[in-house]
Scaffold this motif. Structure first.
Motif, PDB file in Angstrom:
ATOM      1  N   ALA A  23      11.711   2.092 -12.751  1.00 41.52           N
ATOM      2  CA  ALA A  23      11.621   0.831 -12.007  1.00 41.52           C
ATOM      3  C   ALA A  23      11.687  -0.375 -12.929  1.00 41.52           C
ATOM      4  N   GLN A  24      11.145  -0.238 -14.133  1.00 47.12           N
ATOM      5  CA  GLN A  24      11.115  -1.369 -15.068  1.00 47.12           C
ATOM      6  C   GLN A  24      12.512  -1.917 -15.344  1.00 47.12           C
ATOM      7  N   ALA A  25      13.492  -1.059 -15.419  1.00 44.34           N
ATOM      8  CA  ALA A  25      14.834  -1.476 -15.839  1.00 44.34           C
ATOM      9  C   ALA A  25      15.512  -2.397 -14.834  1.00 44.34           C
ATOM     10  N   GLN A  26      15.177  -2.305 -13.567  1.00 47.26           N
ATOM     11  CA  GLN A  26      15.868  -3.121 -12.560  1.00 47.26           C
ATOM     12  C   GLN A  26      14.913  -4.010 -11.760  1.00 47.26           C
ATOM     13  N   LEU A  27      13.690  -4.155 -12.231  1.00 46.00           N
ATOM     14  CA  LEU A  27      12.667  -4.903 -11.509  1.00 46.00           C
ATOM     15  C   LEU A  27      13.060  -6.378 -11.369  1.00 46.00           C
ATOM     16  N   LEU A  51       3.560   2.903  -7.479  1.00 45.99           N
ATOM     17  CA  LEU A  51       4.127   2.589  -6.167  1.00 45.99           C
ATOM     18  C   LEU A  51       5.580   2.131  -6.304  1.00 45.99           C
ATOM     19  N   ALA A  52       5.876   1.347  -7.330  1.00 47.73           N
ATOM     20  CA  ALA A  52       7.248   0.886  -7.540  1.00 47.73           C
ATOM     21  C   ALA A  52       8.195   2.054  -7.771  1.00 47.73           C
ATOM     22  N   ASN A  53       7.788   2.997  -8.582  1.00 46.66           N
ATOM     23  CA  ASN A  53       8.657   4.137  -8.870  1.00 46.66           C
ATOM     24  C   ASN A  53       8.760   5.084  -7.695  1.00 46.66           C
ATOM     25  N   ALA A  54       7.678   5.225  -6.932  1.00 48.48           N
ATOM     26  CA  ALA A  54       7.748   6.068  -5.735  1.00 48.48           C
ATOM     27  C   ALA A  54       8.672   5.442  -4.694  1.00 48.48           C
ATOM     28  N   ALA A  55       8.633   4.123  -4.563  1.00 48.99           N
ATOM     29  CA  ALA A  55       9.520   3.444  -3.614  1.00 48.99           C
ATOM     30  C   ALA A  55      10.972   3.562  -4.056  1.00 48.99           C
ATOM     31  N   TRP A 112      -3.775  -7.788  -9.027  1.00 55.70           N
ATOM     32  CA  TRP A 112      -2.928  -7.789 -10.228  1.00 55.70           C
ATOM     33  C   TRP A 112      -3.486  -6.912 -11.341  1.00 55.70           C
ATOM     34  N   ARG A 113      -4.793  -6.652 -11.315  1.00 59.61           N
ATOM     35  CA  ARG A 113      -5.401  -5.816 -12.356  1.00 59.61           C
ATOM     36  C   ARG A 113      -5.113  -4.334 -12.166  1.00 59.61           C
ATOM     37  N   GLN A 114      -4.544  -3.957 -11.015  1.00 64.30           N
ATOM     38  CA  GLN A 114      -4.222  -2.552 -10.758  1.00 64.30           C
ATOM     39  C   GLN A 114      -2.766  -2.264 -11.140  1.00 64.30           C
ATOM     40  N   GLY A 115      -2.446  -2.556 -12.386  1.00 65.84           N
ATOM     41  CA  GLY A 115      -1.068  -2.429 -12.846  1.00 65.84           C
ATOM     42  C   GLY A 115      -0.516  -1.024 -12.758  1.00 65.84           C
ATOM     43  N   ASN A 116      -1.311  -0.039 -13.100  1.00 62.27           N
ATOM     44  CA  ASN A 116      -0.829   1.346 -13.047  1.00 62.27           C
ATOM     45  C   ASN A 116      -0.518   1.771 -11.613  1.00 62.27           C
ATOM     46  N   ARG A 117      -1.362   1.330 -10.691  1.00 61.71           N
ATOM     47  CA  ARG A 117      -1.118   1.658  -9.287  1.00 61.71           C
ATOM     48  C   ARG A 117       0.172   1.003  -8.807  1.00 61.71           C
ATOM     49  N   ILE A 118       0.390  -0.242  -9.179  1.00 59.80           N
ATOM     50  CA  ILE A 118       1.608  -0.944  -8.787  1.00 59.80           C
ATOM     51  C   ILE A 118       2.830  -0.255  -9.396  1.00 59.80           C
ATOM     52  N   SER A 119       2.712   0.185 -10.646  1.00 57.63           N
ATOM     53  CA  SER A 119       3.808   0.888 -11.303  1.00 57.63           C
ATOM     54  C   SER A 119       4.141   2.181 -10.574  1.00 57.63           C
ATOM     55  N   HIS A 161       0.848  -1.189   0.000  1.00 58.33           N
ATOM     56  CA  HIS A 161       0.000   0.000   0.000  1.00 58.33           C
ATOM     57  C   HIS A 161       0.885   1.241   0.000  1.00 58.33           C
ATOM     58  N   GLU A 162       0.350   2.310  -0.558  1.00 53.81           N
ATOM     59  CA  GLU A 162       1.096   3.573  -0.615  1.00 53.81           C
ATOM     60  C   GLU A 162       1.429   4.107   0.768  1.00 53.81           C
TER      61      GLU A 162
END
Length: 368
Positions: free
Chosen positions: A204-208, A151-155, A142-149, A111-112
């Motif tokens: 985040a995509q580059a090192q996920l 959150l990944a970049n914010a983290a 899993w359907r909330q892909g944009n939210r996960i993206s 969660h954020e």
């Protein structure tokens, strides 16, 4: 110590066959190597520093745990790469920060709100975002892909975060039965995880990295596309539940309970053992074929001078528990041969909870 030297065992006691357990450990390590993934076993099943050494001997260097206390225990035992595979508890942040200063620590978030807590840390950490691909326990759908993206970049933008990954536990595989059903859960989970991975935006995509896995799918499947590491845990011992769904064979079960008989009731086809809910667990099986439609908390095994045979005693199982009592359904001819004080060797429905609950443990080698 030979576990069946009965005078030395007077109460409910966990029996661990080290030969079977070490074989299970090595087989999973070999599978991970063949599949090209890292094995990060979940130590919540055994919670033992001594058993942890068996994993290290097989080539394990990274582990997962389910509590801060467990993480601290294994860090003190020399483990230097630990994942706390449960959403972080903000009340433990001070201790988490100290632990991050002692080892390579990975924390799980879902969660954020967790970002606010992470900002208070002063030591480097890795982060995994838990994804729910159908289990329905914790994790972002899993359907909330944009939210996960997002959150990944914010983290990843936080000062002390080294890298960010995705974490999946397909616990719904425990409700599968047979290779085809387990494979269906495996395929669906990885397809949904792949969908999420493709939605993660840069940077985040580059090192996920992706951490996934559970004992049924890791035991029966041989490839893990899109996954960097697998996290099975129960496979060290297996149990009645895993055998029932087809994740293991009887000879793979490496943990049982030695339970003393304290009462006999031939008129109702039962004996009672001094081993109840505090010794077994809350988990049970239902099978009209094997257990007459009753709940089964444990299966009586045929005992041997060196532990137990990989052979269940037909019609003999624990069907009811109170705190200290276990009611065991048994055939009349077996009850007739059973005396007060005899020990029954019983494979529990769920070895993880049994091991966590018990302090009396005997580890032995049937080859000794």
């Amino acid at each position: 110590m030979n576990p069946l030297c009965w005078p030395h065992i007077t109460s409910a006691t966990v029996l661990i066959d080290s030969d079977r357990a070490k074989r299970n450990i090595q087989r999973m390590q070999d599978k991970a190597v063949a599949a090209g993934v890292i094995l990060r076993p979940h130590f919540k099943t055994h919670q033992s520093v001594d058993i942890g050494r068996w994993f290290r001997d097989s080539g394990t260097h990274q582990i997962a745990v389910s509590s801060l206390k467990m993480a601290q225990q294994f860090e003190r035992a020399g483990w230097r790469n630990i994942m706390l595979a449960i959403p972080i508890n903000p009340r433990e942040l001070a201790a988490i920060n100290r632990l991050a200063g002692e080892c390579h620590l990975t924390l799980a978030i879902e969660h954020e709100d967790a970002l606010l807590a992470l900002q208070t840390l002063s030591h480097p950490i890795d982060i995994v975002i838990e994804v729910d691909a159908g289990y329905g326990r914790t994790g972002i759908d899993w359907r909330q892909g944009n939210r996960i993206s997002d959150l990944a970049n914010a983290a990843l933008a936080l000062r002390h975060v080294r890298r960010v990954g995705l974490m999946l536990h397909a616990g719904n595989s425990y409700q599968a039965s047979g290779d085809d059903a387990i494979a269906a859960v495996h395929q669906q989970s990885l397809e949904r995880l792949s969908h999420v991975r493709q939605t993660i935006a840069a940077p985040a995509q580059a090192q996920l990295f992706v951490s996934a896995g559970d004992t049924p799918t890791c035991s029966r499947m041989s490839s893990f596309p899109g996954v960097d590491e697998i996290r099975p845990g129960n496979y060290v011992f297996y149990d009645l539940q895993q055998q029932h769904i087809g994740a293991c064979d009887w000879d793979d079960i490496a943990l049982t309970l030695a339970c003393p008989v304290i009462a006999r009731y031939p008129e109702r086809n039962e004996v009672v053992v001094h081993a109840g809910a505090v010794h077994f667990s809350k988990d049970y099986l239902l099978s009209s074929e094997r257990f007459d439609g009753r709940p089964c908390y444990g299966q009586v095994m045929r005992s041997s001078a060196a532990g137990w045979y990989p052979e269940p005693v037909a019609g003999a199982y624990v069907h009811s528990l109170s705190q200290e009592h276990g009611k065991v359904r048994m055939p009349a001819e077996l009850i007739a041969r059973t005396k007060l004080g005899d020990m029954l060797v019983i494979a529990p429905a769920h070895s993880c909870l049994t091991m966590a609950a018990m302090s009396d443990v005997v580890m032995f080698s049937a080859k000794a």
